[in-house]
Structures are given as C-alpha cells and as structure tokens.
Write a protein that holds these residues in place. Structure first.
Motif, PDB file in Angstrom:
ATOM      1  N   ILE A 229       8.035  11.760  17.557  1.00  0.00           N
ATOM      2  CA  ILE A 229       6.758  11.122  17.210  1.00  0.00           C
ATOM      3  C   ILE A 229       6.080  11.866  16.065  1.00  0.00           C
ATOM      4  CG2 ILE A 229       4.397  10.744  18.040  1.00  0.00           C
ATOM      5  CD1 ILE A 229       5.486   9.710  20.556  1.00  0.00           C
ATOM      6  N   ILE A 230       6.134  13.204  16.133  1.00  0.00           N
ATOM      7  CA  ILE A 230       5.507  13.981  15.057  1.00  0.00           C
ATOM      8  C   ILE A 230       6.206  13.716  13.734  1.00  0.00           C
ATOM      9  CG2 ILE A 230       5.104  16.328  14.196  1.00  0.00           C
ATOM     10  CD1 ILE A 230       4.828  17.160  17.171  1.00  0.00           C
ATOM     11  N   ILE A 231       7.564  13.760  13.748  1.00  0.00           N
ATOM     12  CA  ILE A 231       8.301  13.535  12.501  1.00  0.00           C
ATOM     13  C   ILE A 231       8.013  12.140  11.954  1.00  0.00           C
ATOM     14  CG2 ILE A 231      10.604  13.328  11.470  1.00  0.00           C
ATOM     15  CD1 ILE A 231      11.562  15.451  13.383  1.00  0.00           C
ATOM     16  N   SER A 232       8.027  11.138  12.839  1.00  0.00           N
ATOM     17  CA  SER A 232       7.837   9.772  12.352  1.00  0.00           C
ATOM     18  C   SER A 232       6.440   9.590  11.781  1.00  0.00           C
ATOM     19  CB  SER A 232       8.096   8.767  13.472  1.00  0.00           C
ATOM     20  OG  SER A 232       7.232   9.002  14.538  1.00  0.00           O
ATOM     21  N   THR A 233       5.446  10.273  12.379  1.00  0.00           N
ATOM     22  CA  THR A 233       4.091  10.162  11.837  1.00  0.00           C
ATOM     23  C   THR A 233       4.022  10.789  10.446  1.00  0.00           C
ATOM     24  OG1 THR A 233       3.358  10.410  14.099  1.00  0.00           O
ATOM     25  CG2 THR A 233       1.689  10.520  12.416  1.00  0.00           C
ATOM     26  N   VAL A 234       4.714  11.932  10.300  1.00  0.00           N
ATOM     27  CA  VAL A 234       4.714  12.591   8.988  1.00  0.00           C
ATOM     28  C   VAL A 234       5.393  11.697   7.950  1.00  0.00           C
ATOM     29  CG1 VAL A 234       5.611  14.560   7.699  1.00  0.00           C
ATOM     30  CG2 VAL A 234       4.599  14.902   9.934  1.00  0.00           C
ATOM     31  N   VAL A 235       6.504  11.051   8.366  1.00  0.00           N
ATOM     32  CA  VAL A 235       7.182  10.133   7.445  1.00  0.00           C
ATOM     33  C   VAL A 235       6.244   8.999   7.042  1.00  0.00           C
ATOM     34  CG1 VAL A 235       9.076   8.493   7.209  1.00  0.00           C
ATOM     35  CG2 VAL A 235       9.481  10.695   8.253  1.00  0.00           C
ATOM     36  N   ALA A 236       5.484   8.491   8.018  1.00  0.00           N
ATOM     37  CA  ALA A 236       4.534   7.417   7.708  1.00  0.00           C
ATOM     38  C   ALA A 236       3.518   7.878   6.676  1.00  0.00           C
ATOM     39  CB  ALA A 236       3.833   6.945   8.979  1.00  0.00           C
ATOM     40  N   VAL A 237       3.076   9.136   6.784  1.00  0.00           N
ATOM     41  CA  VAL A 237       2.122   9.661   5.806  1.00  0.00           C
ATOM     42  C   VAL A 237       2.751   9.694   4.418  1.00  0.00           C
ATOM     43  CG1 VAL A 237       0.784  11.666   5.119  1.00  0.00           C
ATOM     44  CG2 VAL A 237       0.853  10.992   7.494  1.00  0.00           C
ATOM     45  N   PHE A 238       4.029  10.114   4.355  1.00  0.00           N
ATOM     46  CA  PHE A 238       4.702  10.125   3.053  1.00  0.00           C
ATOM     47  C   PHE A 238       4.833   8.708   2.500  1.00  0.00           C
ATOM     48  CE2 PHE A 238       6.067  14.450   4.089  1.00  0.00           C
ATOM     49  CZ  PHE A 238       5.708  15.043   2.897  1.00  0.00           C
ATOM     50  N   PHE A 239       5.073   7.763   3.391  1.00  0.00           N
ATOM     51  CA  PHE A 239       5.109   6.368   2.944  1.00  0.00           C
ATOM     52  C   PHE A 239       3.758   5.957   2.400  1.00  0.00           C
ATOM     53  CE2 PHE A 239       8.253   3.031   3.347  1.00  0.00           C
ATOM     54  CZ  PHE A 239       9.364   3.809   3.571  1.00  0.00           C
ATOM     55  N   GLY A 240       2.706   6.390   3.091  1.00  0.00           N
ATOM     56  CA  GLY A 240       1.367   6.081   2.611  1.00  0.00           C
ATOM     57  C   GLY A 240       1.167   6.614   1.208  1.00  0.00           C
ATOM     58  N   LEU A 241       1.661   7.833   0.967  1.00  0.00           N
ATOM     59  CA  LEU A 241       1.553   8.436  -0.354  1.00  0.00           C
ATOM     60  C   LEU A 241       2.380   7.649  -1.361  1.00  0.00           C
ATOM     61  CD1 LEU A 241       0.476  10.886  -1.926  1.00  0.00           C
ATOM     62  CD2 LEU A 241       2.583  12.057  -1.356  1.00  0.00           C
ATOM     63  N   ALA A 242       3.632   7.341  -0.966  1.00  0.00           N
ATOM     64  CA  ALA A 242       4.547   6.675  -1.894  1.00  0.00           C
ATOM     65  C   ALA A 242       4.075   5.270  -2.231  1.00  0.00           C
ATOM     66  CB  ALA A 242       5.951   6.625  -1.299  1.00  0.00           C
ATOM     67  N   ILE A 243       3.481   4.586  -1.264  1.00  0.00           N
ATOM     68  CA  ILE A 243       3.014   3.234  -1.514  1.00  0.00           C
ATOM     69  C   ILE A 243       1.636   3.253  -2.168  1.00  0.00           C
ATOM     70  CG2 ILE A 243       2.208   1.157  -0.335  1.00  0.00           C
ATOM     71  CD1 ILE A 243       4.563   1.492   1.522  1.00  0.00           C
ATOM     72  N   GLY A 244       0.813   4.188  -1.708  1.00  0.00           N
ATOM     73  CA  GLY A 244      -0.534   4.256  -2.246  1.00  0.00           C
ATOM     74  C   GLY A 244      -0.545   4.607  -3.726  1.00  0.00           C
ATOM     75  N   PHE A 245       0.379   5.487  -4.135  1.00  0.00           N
ATOM     76  CA  PHE A 245       0.337   5.967  -5.513  1.00  0.00           C
ATOM     77  C   PHE A 245       0.473   4.838  -6.543  1.00  0.00           C
ATOM     78  CE2 PHE A 245       2.162   8.146  -9.224  1.00  0.00           C
ATOM     79  CZ  PHE A 245       1.062   8.940  -9.510  1.00  0.00           C
ATOM     80  N   PRO A 246       1.525   4.001  -6.456  1.00  0.00           N
ATOM     81  CA  PRO A 246       1.566   2.905  -7.445  1.00  0.00           C
ATOM     82  C   PRO A 246       0.545   1.817  -7.162  1.00  0.00           C
ATOM     83  CG  PRO A 246       3.453   2.759  -5.988  1.00  0.00           C
ATOM     84  CD  PRO A 246       2.741   4.020  -5.648  1.00  0.00           C
ATOM     85  N   LEU A 247       0.303   1.508  -5.881  1.00  0.00           N
ATOM     86  CA  LEU A 247      -0.520   0.341  -5.577  1.00  0.00           C
ATOM     87  C   LEU A 247      -2.005   0.576  -5.796  1.00  0.00           C
ATOM     88  CD1 LEU A 247       1.037  -1.398  -2.486  1.00  0.00           C
ATOM     89  CD2 LEU A 247       1.222  -1.969  -4.877  1.00  0.00           C
ATOM     90  N   LEU A 248      -2.434   1.838  -5.810  1.00  0.00           N
ATOM     91  CA  LEU A 248      -3.877   2.063  -5.935  1.00  0.00           C
ATOM     92  C   LEU A 248      -4.386   1.797  -7.353  1.00  0.00           C
ATOM     93  CD1 LEU A 248      -4.601   4.971  -3.540  1.00  0.00           C
ATOM     94  CD2 LEU A 248      -5.446   2.656  -3.465  1.00  0.00           C
ATOM     95  N   ARG A 249      -3.450   1.496  -8.282  1.00  0.00           N
ATOM     96  CA  ARG A 249      -3.928   1.018  -9.578  1.00  0.00           C
ATOM     97  C   ARG A 249      -4.557  -0.359  -9.418  1.00  0.00           C
ATOM     98  NH1 ARG A 249      -0.840   2.442 -14.262  1.00  0.00           N
ATOM     99  NH2 ARG A 249      -0.139   4.567 -14.018  1.00  0.00           N
ATOM    100  N   LEU A 250      -4.211  -1.011  -8.331  1.00  0.00           N
ATOM    101  CA  LEU A 250      -4.739  -2.345  -8.083  1.00  0.00           C
ATOM    102  C   LEU A 250      -6.082  -2.228  -7.413  1.00  0.00           C
ATOM    103  CD1 LEU A 250      -1.568  -3.895  -6.589  1.00  0.00           C
ATOM    104  CD2 LEU A 250      -2.474  -4.227  -8.833  1.00  0.00           C
TER     105      LEU A 250
END
Lengths: 296, 351
Positions: free
Chosen positions: B110-131
């Motif tokens: 659960i801890i690892i998967s939550t951390v992965v989700a945070v990295f996804f948030g970073l990876a998705i947020g970075f390009p998409l937050l230009r919008l």
C-alpha cells in the motif's frame, strides 16, 4: 505495400472528414462563448441511437429519410436546451459549466445504456445512401465513405461561407471577438450563443448521420472517444479557430490511420495518438497551430 | 521552514484547542458522528450485518478519502480534474501486482503504490498544468481514458493483465470489523490532515490561486510549484484510497479501477457535500454509498405494468442528481443544510 498506402490515405481522409465536422462546432462554441461543452461527443452518439430507435419503429418503414430529419431536429433542440437550461445560468463559473456538461454526457450515455438496445452492437446500414465499393489499387473504396468525404467538404465550405457572409455568422464572429462591444452594437449575445450551440449540435448530428450508417453503433460509451479525439483536434488546431479545426482534423486523421496501418499492434496504439498529440502540442505550442496567442 | 518552537507551542495549546472545538457545533456534531461510527461494529455480530451492511460503511470510508482528495485539487485549488480515477486505478493495480506476484506484505505494497500514485501525479501534473480551467478538465479526462484503453489492450495483456485484471487478492484484514476500523482510522487521519492543510498557509495559497491566478502570481507566489504540490498531495490520498479499494474488492480490472464512472463518483460525492469544504466529501460519500445501496436493495419496482429496476437506473439517477445540484445549488446540499442546523442550534442555545 500500395494497398497499405491506399488504406492509410483513404482512412485518414475519412477520419479527418468526420472529425472536421465534429470538432468545428466544438471549437466554435468555445471560441464564441468560452463554453467547454463536454456533452458534444454524446450528441454524436445520441444521434446514432435516435436513428436506430426510429428505424426500429414500424411507423418509419419506407420513410427512412424522415428519421434523419427528425434525429437532426431532436439533436439540435437538445443542444439548445443544454444551453438554455444548464449552461446559460452557470456561465460565470467555468468549473460548473464543465461539471454540468460532463454530468449531461454521462446521463445521455446511461439513458442509452438502459434502453433495450443499450448493450449490443447495432448497424444502421439502411441509411447508407450508396451501396457497394470500387477496388482502387487493390483497396476497396466504400462509396458511402466517398459520399461522406464529399459532403463533409461541402458542409465545411458552406459553414465557412455562413460564418463569413451571413448576418448571423457575422454576429457570431462579433460576439467571439468582443462580447461586450457586440452587446453595445445591439447583438443579443446569449441568443447568438444559443444559436452557436445549436449549430454545433447539428454538425455533430450530421457527422453521425454521415458516418455511422457505414460503421456501427459500438455502444453508448463511444461518445467519450469522439469527444477525446475532437479535443485533440481542437488543441492541435487552436481553440476557436475554424481553419485550425479542419486542418487539425485531417492531421489527426492521417496520424491515426498511419498508426493503424504501419505500426505493429496498430489498432490498439491508435487510441494513444490523441493523447500524445495533446501532450506534445501543449508542451511545444500551447495555443495550437492556428490559435490566438493566449490560452484562456 | 519548520519552526520547532511554534510546533511545541501548538502542541501545548492542543488540549485546550480540542476542548473548545468540541464545544462548537461542528465539533460536537463531528464527535457525535465519529462515536456512532465507532460503536457501529459492536451493534450486532450477525453475519449478514458484518459482511454486508458494515462493508458498505467501509466502502463509504474509502470513497470519502477519494472524494476528499478530489475536493483538495478541484474545490480548494481550483484545478478541475475529471480523471481522478488515474491515481485511484494505478495505485490499485500496483498494490495488487505487488501482493499477488511479488508477495509483498499488504502494508508495504500500500505504501509503495501510494508513492507510485504521487509520482503519477507529478508526471501527469507537470505537462497538464499548462492547461487552465476546462482545458485541464478535458486533459485529465483524456489521460484517464487513455490509461483505461491501455489497460484494456489485448496486445499488452502480458504486462498489464488485459481486461481480466488481477483477482483473488487477500483482504485488507481478517474480518470485516478489523477492516472497518483500519479504514476508520485512515479516514480520520486523512480528514484531519486535509482540513489542517486547507486551513494552513499552504491551503490559503492554493485558494488564492483558485480565486485569482494572475493576482497570486503577481504577489510572488510560484503558482506552478503550488499547483504541482496540490496535484501530488491529491494523488497521494487518491492513491491511498485506490490501494484500499483494490484490497476491499479483492480484485482489480480496468473498468472497475480506471472507469470514467469512478472520476464521476468523486465529483458527485464532493459536490453533494459541498465543494471546497473537504468535510463535505465525507458527508457526500456516506450519503452516496447508501443511496446506491438503497437503490440496489429496492431493485425492481412495478408501477402499473411498468417495471422499473432502480439498480439498473442508478447511474442515470446519479447523473440527474449531479446536474440538479450543480445547476441549483453549486455549494452542495449537505454542508449548507448543516449550517442551517447550526443557526437553529445557536438560536436554541440563545447565542
């Protein structure tokens, strides 16, 4: 090899022609009113199912052309009602407009899903105006699709003419350039917006009428895919730009068909084309190919 | 940044703060609700009660965490996300994969998967937050649809498990009652953290970005940085909920964990309770889960010769509820209702 190239060119043109129709209205509504209408894909889907339901009714046997008229009228009215009942009262809040149209798209999807014809794949082939196909370099060119491409080009030209020459078109352009100034010139901006949303719904309906008889109704969730692809088209071409959406539609169309034909496991990867286009364009040119400088 | 002295002072003030908070209307009501939730499992040891009814509460708690994470991103910081299922699903899949194929212990996965989700948030947020605004909404929706399609893809089934997903996972705990309490604790922690964040300086900055991005940029706030923080924080809690959900259901599959429906649920729950209130998300989640439960329980109702299956119609009903709420009561229904109650309470106490 030549077959593959024909396949790519023909399907690319076909996809581009369909998305040109869908994305043009979508982009227009955003350009004029700043309204992001997420139920646009659902209009396309619903038109297909309206046609199907009417064709299943005994009343319309022998009167198939009438179903098209009715379906287009209904979808235009639904577009108008969306604006009047949901979007207009909430116009000041972007979040609310987006959520409410998202909810509407979801509702339309669910309504179709719980109808008796919701869970199967259907064909509305009765509405094909042209049957058969011609072999060109070993690739079958379906006549209905040729008709679609021609019609799409005609509609795009007529639409450009309408926007540039007619009085209503000029008012639409005026509202999109400066809403307040247009209001001062005696243009009723919210009525113009109403017309714009209705026109965009009509264009989505026309695209469905032209395309779906040759293809099939894949289920009520297909609207999301069309919404996503037209979003990619509009981001690529630039929000609110008509030339942009037509050009973007053909670029996206050729990219998708290229992926389909030449990339291993192409049909699955083709789903990823729009998102890759969206991300690349956003990173290198956020306003799109033909868009205005700033992105609202 | 972290001043130990201030932290110490706050720690010393905490008991008296808690005491005064309990005396307020919201405080006493919260404590009352938490007490009810606490004694709930002890009411009956009946199998049907613990395995069916109590599990609905557990589900509501998972969704409360999920909806609150959405509310942090959209309600508090104004970044509309229609693809919150991304974080929910990815975390669920990672968690399921680690447990099933790498035989990791439940908590570590659960801890690892939550951390992965945070990295996804970073990876998705970075390009998409230009919008901005509605663009971002569609961008996130597009992302979630793409992930859904990727996971459904037959040719990738060797790596992403195809449409079957991963099944036969162990439960979160041995009995539904223990599971209930684990989720109960995590829900309280989530809400305490999120409410404190929304009240802190960080939360104020997020709200200022929501209300006037240009203004906050002009006053020296690095808006992109804070928006990415909000994205990561939100994906953290969404990921947590996603991991719990995978273990709660005992299986993951593309439509169940990545479906547009899940993003829709988060929006619906948070809007039911009231946008930008965090605690509204919990109210909305409980209300929503029990509405769904009730609709399925009611099942087929025959009116005349017309048979209406409410279980089948539930999504359409939810969509209508969402449209009506946003159209007529943008600030939600449950939270304003409580505020009316509070006025009544104050009137009764003569304040």
């Amino acid at each position: 090899m030549i077959v593959d190239i024909m396949n790519m060119l023909f399907n690319g043109t076909l996809t581009g022609a369909v998305y040109a129709l869908i994305a043009m209205g979508y982009s227009l509504v955003y350009g004029v009113g700043g309204i992001m209408n997420l139920s646009h894909g659902a209009y396309f889907m619903l038109t297909g199912y309206l046609l199907l339901w009417m064709l299943q009714t005994p009343f319309f046997i022998g009167l198939e052309w009438l179903t098209v008229v009715f379906a287009l009228i209904i979808i235009t009215v639904i577009g108008g009602l969306t604006f009047l009942l949901l979007v207009k009262p909430l116009q000041d809040s972007h979040v609310a407009v987006v959520i409410v149209t998202f909810g509407l798209a979801f509702l339309l999807e669910q309504v179709v899903l719980i109808s008796p014809s919701g869970t199967e794949v259907w064909s509305i082939g009765q509405l094909r105006l042209f049957q058969g196909y011609t072999m060109v370099f070993g690739y079958p060119i379906v006549h209905q699709y040729v008709f679609l491409i021609v019609m799409s080009i005609v509609i795009v030209l007529l639409f450009a003419l309408f926007i540039n020459k007619s009085k209503l078109g000029k008012s639409i352009r005026a509202v999109s350039q400066d809403r307040e100034a247009a209001g001062l010139m005696g243009i009723n901006a919210s009525r113009i917006l109403l017309y714009t949303v209705m026109i965009s719904a009509l264009l989505a309906g026309l695209a469905a009428f032209l395309y779906l008889p040759g293809a099939s109704l894949d289920g009520p969730s297909m609207g999301w895919g069309y919404l996503l692809n037209s979003f990619a088209v509009v981001i690529l071409g630039g929000m609110g730009s008509l030339i942009g959406s037509v050009a973007g539609a053909f670029i996206v169309g050729y990219t998708i068909s290229f992926t389909n034909v030449f990339v291993p496991y192409g049909p699955s990867w083709a789903h990823l084309v729009p998102i890759i286009i969206i991300i690349v364009i956003l990173l290198i040119r956020p306003q799109g190919l033909f868009g205005k400088k700033e992105l609202r | 940044m972290l001043n130990l002295k201030i932290v110490k002072e706050k720690m010393n003030e905490f008991p008296s703060y808690l005491k005064s908070w309990v005396k307020t209307f919201t405080g006493s009501l919260t404590i009352f609700c938490l007490l009810i939730l606490f004694v709930m499992p002890f009411l009956s040891a009946n199998q049907s009660f613990t395995h069916v009814f109590l599990r609905q509460f557990s589900l509501a708690m998972i969704f409360a965490i999920f909806a609150a994470s959405w509310d942090l991103l959209t309600g508090i910081s104004g970044q509309i996300s229609f693809g919150h299922a991304i974080f929910f699903g990815i975390s669920g899949y990672i968690c399921a994969y680690l447990i099933k194929y790498q035989s990791f212990p439940i908590w570590i996965s659960i801890i690892i998967s939550t951390v992965v989700a945070v990295f996804f948030g970073l990876a998705i947020g970075f390009p998409l937050l230009r919008l901005k605004g509605p663009y971002l909404a569609l961008g996130t929706l597009a992302m979630s649809l793409i992930l859904l399609k990727l996971f459904l893809m037959g040719s990738l089934a060797d790596w992403l498990f195809g449409s079957e997903g991963i099944s036969a996972l162990p439960g979160l705990a041995a009995t539904p009652v223990i599971e209930y309490f684990i989720l109960f604790i995590f829900m309280i922690l989530t809400f305490v953290i999120l409410i404190q964040i929304s009240k802190s300086k960080f939360g104020t900055i997020l709200k200022s970005i929501r209300d006037d991005e240009v203004g906050s940029d002009a006053s020296g706030i690095n808006t992109t940085k804070y928006k990415i923080y909000a994205f990561m924080l939100s994906s953290f809690f969404a990921g947590l909920a996603g991991g719990f959900y995978a273990l709660y259901i005992g299986a993951v599959n593309p439509t169940g964990n990545f479906g547009t429906v899940l993003s829709f649920f988060a929006i619906l729950m948070a809007s039911l309770g009231g946008l930008a209130t965090i605690s509204g998300a919990a109210l909305g989640a409980f209300f929503f889960i029990f509405l769904e439960y009730a609709l399925i329980e009611i099942g087929v109702v025959e009116i005349g010769n017309l048979a209406i299956d409410f279980g089948l119609y539930k999504f359409a009903i939810f969509a209508v509820i969402l449209i009506v709420i946003i159209r007529f009561a943008e600030h939600g229904i449950l939270k304003p209702l409580l505020e009316r109650l509070k006025d009544l309470w104050d009137l009764l106490l003569g304040r």
